[in-house]
Design a protein around this motif. Structure first.
Motif, short mmCIF file in Angstrom:
data_model
loop_
_atom_site.label_atom_id
_atom_site.label_comp_id
_atom_site.label_asym_id
_atom_site.label_seq_id
_atom_site.Cartn_x
_atom_site.Cartn_y
_atom_site.Cartn_z
N UNK A 23 0.84 -1.20 0.00
CA UNK A 23 0.00 0.00 0.00
C UNK A 23 0.88 1.25 0.00
N UNK A 24 0.27 2.35 -0.42
CA UNK A 24 0.99 3.61 -0.40
C UNK A 24 1.18 4.05 1.05
N UNK A 25 2.42 4.33 1.45
CA UNK A 25 2.65 4.67 2.86
C UNK A 25 2.13 6.05 3.19
N UNK B 89 7.01 -12.37 16.14
CA UNK B 89 7.43 -11.75 14.88
C UNK B 89 6.22 -11.41 14.01
N UNK B 90 5.19 -12.27 14.03
CA UNK B 90 3.99 -11.99 13.23
C UNK B 90 3.25 -10.77 13.78
N UNK B 91 3.16 -10.66 15.10
CA UNK B 91 2.49 -9.49 15.68
C UNK B 91 3.25 -8.21 15.36
N UNK C 36 1.96 -4.98 13.29
CA UNK C 36 2.14 -3.61 13.81
C UNK C 36 2.81 -2.74 12.76
N UNK C 37 3.82 -3.26 12.10
CA UNK C 37 4.50 -2.49 11.06
C UNK C 37 3.54 -2.11 9.95
N UNK C 38 2.71 -3.08 9.50
CA UNK C 38 1.76 -2.81 8.42
C UNK C 38 0.74 -1.75 8.84
N UNK C 39 0.32 -1.81 10.10
CA UNK C 39 -0.65 -0.84 10.58
C UNK C 39 -0.06 0.56 10.63
N UNK C 40 1.21 0.65 11.03
CA UNK C 40 1.87 1.96 11.06
C UNK C 40 2.24 2.43 9.65
N UNK C 41 2.41 1.50 8.73
CA UNK C 41 2.75 1.87 7.35
C UNK C 41 1.60 2.63 6.70
N UNK C 42 0.41 2.09 6.85
CA UNK C 42 -0.77 2.74 6.27
C UNK C 42 -2.01 2.24 7.01
#
Length: 839
Positions: free
Chosen positions: A342-344, A417-419, A423-429
């Motif tokens: 996704x677009x950040x 690691x999955x959590x 978290x990274x994906x949620x902060x990305x967009x």
């Protein structure tokens, strides 16, 4: 000369007053001069201070002339004030002041004459006795000190301000610079007598640290000056006798060549010349201030906790004053797959200040940039790091962008690691929220074998429900809050808790026990011993943290526990290793079995922690309610895990729930006393609402704790409703919220109770504090029963029984343990340490 005894005595007395009278007269002169002329000498001192600082050399000529005119006007006004207020003192005034200082004014009496009774012998005798007495008093006359106080006339203490300025000018300036005032007038008599002359100074910029140069002392030739140096020239004599020519300032509107005062700044190389009698010229080489340089001196290192370490070096010709590291996302280098496709959302670069040496030279130094960005959205992603440094001249130098992967904390547990990836994906967009919800549902659908920590599972379910409800309109603040919770859950999964630490300790015990019984090699046993020590350290750490999180939690009375310190456990491990090194494997195996049994019932002593004051019973009831709520949640969690694969979610269409099944398997899941889960939940809610005597009533902490318990009650009510509807996942979520609110309430109420006890103990003496260490206890601090008189101590003999030595050793171990507990009163710990010194 008269032979009259009276006149002779009077003259002798007056003769002794000559010097006291003269000194008193001098004091009067000083007093009146100070009062009349203080504005004059204040102005003179202030003018000398300004001239010593060289203000006449730096100010424009017009300003200097204006200042001179003001000074002259001030001097004239001061003289007028002085002569109008000065009155010349007389000998009569001095004598009167001296006479006023003596009792009875004896000097005036000595100059008096007898008015009546001059023919009466008795009257004459009295008069002569009076004169002798007055003469004796006059002989004791002392000079009168002048009154030089001027505070009433100088309320702003201007005289002290001027004197202070002069002292500072003499320290940091030069009194010889006063002579340069003569150059302000081209036709001065001294200048005409000496002929044309000049003075010059070169002042480098302050940040260079270079000293000022007196150009009169520098011979003709090459002269190197930093760019920005200020040149000051003063020409004395007739206008036109001396002229200045320069090509270093680059000014398009230079001052007249014959101007008496000329100031300019060196901006480039060139020539400065003074033409005329005693003239001089210099070839100026302008030394440009180079911008600072900065560069990384090694590879970026990742610490075990995810902290970044970036070594760098910086240089500048005069010293670095500041620096920054700008960390920006390298979007082109990001692997745009999965959640990163996704677009950040735009994020500002991270700006960190570079560390500078506190002491020493900043012209050339090396440092290490240390920071922890493991929780930042850029962590574990490609970034560019641009280092820059600045100097005092405002110049900035930057290094080439450094392309690296920003260090972050490593998570080796697959679930953790999955959590972290979610978290990274949620902060990305925030557009990744629906996908994150799907992934969270997938990992929590069948938690058995995946979640070893029930608390982590319950918190994950809470985040799942909230994110599912807010996914379409997720606000940045809510997104960041849930990202923080995911981080905490991942840490919980990765690092484990008390249960996982105990499991690891048991596993290490089993492996070591098996190695001892099977005759493993020394290297294998040593490795297993190290693993067991590490597992034991982790378990003790988790026990301590659990005791801090739940200070009021107690074990049931029928549970046999044994309090052991970390030092005692380490001693047992040392004894075990010694037995194995000596080849006594049978004894080592017995010791291993003993340790296993001991640690099954072990708890770390964190002080008494269970005060018996007001509110303690309510806190124990609250702790028991929390434990029962935890047990109910465990049963609900087990029920969810034991559901048959084809059964589906309770409460869904076609699937019976607790309220639908009546006497079926789900609706009447047996709990304590045959109650259903919903009935147990209702009972716990009633117990929570019925708690009385909670501490901290009226205090801030106490009210906060009560609000948390109210929230826990509402969550329990919703959990009960979900259980009756057969919605076990929803019930687990609400139960997790209830337990979290209860823990928060217990923390607040515990702090409120501690504050109450502290307030009660503030006025108590040390002896009283020791005596009240456990007011309701039936034993003294050493575990002995009190005597019949109620005093601290015992009427029993401590050395009784069959094994007195073991009893003595146990008592000594108990004293050691209690002396190391920080929660105990200091007076009690001092007493215990004194006991240890005796043994």
């Amino acid at each position: 000369m008269t032979d009259n005894p009276r006149e002779t005595a009077t003259q002798a007395a007056l003769h002794r007053l000559i010097w006291p009278m003269r000194l008193t007269l001098a004091g009067l002169w000083a007093e009146r001069i100070a009062r009349a002329f203080w504005p004059l000498w204040t102005l003179v001192i202030a003018t000398l201070a300004v001239l010593s600082f060289g203000a006449q050399d730096t100010l424009p000529l017009e300003a200097a002339w204006a200042g001179a005119v003001l000074v002259l006007l001030g001097l004239a006004a001061s003289l007028v004030y002085a002569f109008r207020n000065f009155r010349r003192p007389t000998r009569t005034e001095a004598m009167a002041r001296l006479d006023a200082s003596l009792s009875g004014r004896p000097i005036s009496a000595l100059t008096d004459t007898q008015a009546i009774g001059t023919t009466d012998p008795a009257s004459l005798a009295v008069w002569q006795a009076h004169l002798r007495r007055m003469a004796a008093r006059a002989a004791a006359a002392k000079p009168i000190a002048p009154d030089l106080k001027l505070a009433r006339r100088d309320p702003f203490a201007l005289r002290y301000v001027a004197l202070t300025a002069l002292v500072i000018a003499l320290m940091f300036g030069s009194i010889w610079r006063v002579a340069s005032v003569a150059g302000m007038g081209p036709g001065g008599a001294d200048a005409m007598a000496m002929g044309p002359t000049w003075e010059g100074w070169a002042q480098p910029p302050a940040h260079t640290g270079k000293p000022s140069l007196y150009l009169n002392d520098i011979r003709e030739g090459a002269l190197t000056l930093p760019v920005g140096s200020r040149i000051q020239l003063r020409l004395y004599g007739e206008v036109g006798d001396l002229t200045v020519a320069e090509t270093v300032s680059g000014s398009t509107q230079p001052e007249p060549a014959s101007a008496p005062a000329q100031d300019f700044v060196v901006t480039r190389s060139g020539k400065i010349s003074i033409d005329g009698p005693n003239g001089r010229s210099w070839e100026i080489m302008a030394l440009a201030d180079a911008p600072p340089t900065v560069s990384s001196t090694g590879e970026m290192e990742r610490a075990a906790d995810g902290q970044m370490n970036l070594p760098f070096s910086a240089q500048d010709d005069y010293g670095v004053t500041g620096g920054q590291a700008v960390i920006a996302l390298d979007l082109a280098a990001v692997d745009r797959r999965f959640g990163l496709a996704a677009n950040p959302e735009p994020r500002d670069p991270v700006t960190l200040d570079l560390p500078l040496p506190i002491t020493g030279d900043r012209a050339d130094f090396s440092e290490v940039l240390v920071d922890d960005l493991s929780k930042h959205p850029f962590a574990n992603l490609p970034v560019t790091i641009t280092l820059s440094a600045s100097d005092a001249a405002g110049q900035t130098g930057a290094a080439a962008p450094l392309k690296v992967v920003l260090p972050g904390k490593r998570f080796f547990d697959p679930l953790a690691a999955a959590l972290i990836e979610m978290r990274r994906d949620l902060l990305w967009a925030r557009s990744n929220a629906p996908e994150t919800v799907s992934l969270l549902k997938a990992v929590t659908y069948k938690p058995e074998g995946l979640f070893r920590n029930e608390r982590a599972y319950l918190r994950t379910r809470v985040i799942l429900r909230r994110l599912d409800a807010e996914a379409a309109t997720l606000a940045p603040e809510a997104r960041d809050e849930m990202a923080e919770q995911l981080w905490e859950i991942a840490l919980m999964v990765e690092e484990g808790d008390l249960a996982s630490a105990l499991e690891a300790l048991r596993r290490a015990q089993d492996r070591l026990d098996e190695a001892i019984r099977n005759g493993a090699s020394e290297d294998e046993i040593q490795q297993l011993m190290d693993e067991m020590r590490q597992a034991l350290d982790n378990y003790m750490k988790e026990l301590a943290e659990e005791a801090q999180r739940n200070p009021d939690q107690q074990q049931s009375e029928n549970q046999q526990t044994m309090e052991m310190s970390s030092d005692q456990l380490q001693e047992m491990l040392d004894k075990l290793q010694q037995l194995m090194e000596e080849g006594k494997m049978a004894e080592a195996a017995e010791l291993m079995e003993m340790m296993r049994q001991l640690m099954e019932n072990m708890q770390v002593a964190q002080g008494e922690g269970q005060g018996q004051g007001e509110g303690s019973q309510a806190m124990r009831d609250l702790a028991e309610t929390l434990r029962d709520q935890q047990g109910l949640s465990d049963d609900a969690f087990n029920d969810l895990q034991n559901r048959q694969p084809g059964q589906g979610q309770p409460g869904q269409p076609g699937q019976p729930g607790e309220g639908q099944q009546g006497q079926g398997q789900q609706g009447q899941q047996p709990g304590q006393g045959g109650q259903s889960l919903a009935e147990r939940q209702q009972e716990l809610r009633d117990r929570l609402n019925g708690l009385n005597g909670l501490p901290g009533e009226g205090s801030e902490r106490g009210e906060a704790g009560r609000q948390s318990l109210d929230e826990a009650g509402r969550a329990m009510e919703e959990a009960e409703r979900a259980l009756r509807d057969g919605d076990l996942p929803g019930a687990l979520d609400r139960q997790a919220e209830a337990m979290e609110a209860m823990r928060e309430g217990m923390r607040d109420l515990g702090e409120a109770m501690a504050e109450e006890r502290q307030n009660q103990q503030d006025g108590a003496s040390q002896g009283e504090a020791f005596g009240r260490a456990d007011p309701n206890s039936q034993r003294d601090p050493l575990g002995r029963e009190p005597g019949d008189s109620g005093r601290i101590g015992s009427d029993r003999n401590l050395l009784q029984g069959e094994d007195v030595y073991r009893r003595a050793q146990n008592l000594l171990d108990e004293i050691r343990r209690r002396s190391g507990e920080q929660a105990r009163p200091e007076s009690e710990r001092d007493y215990l340490r004194r006991l240890l010194e005796l043994f």
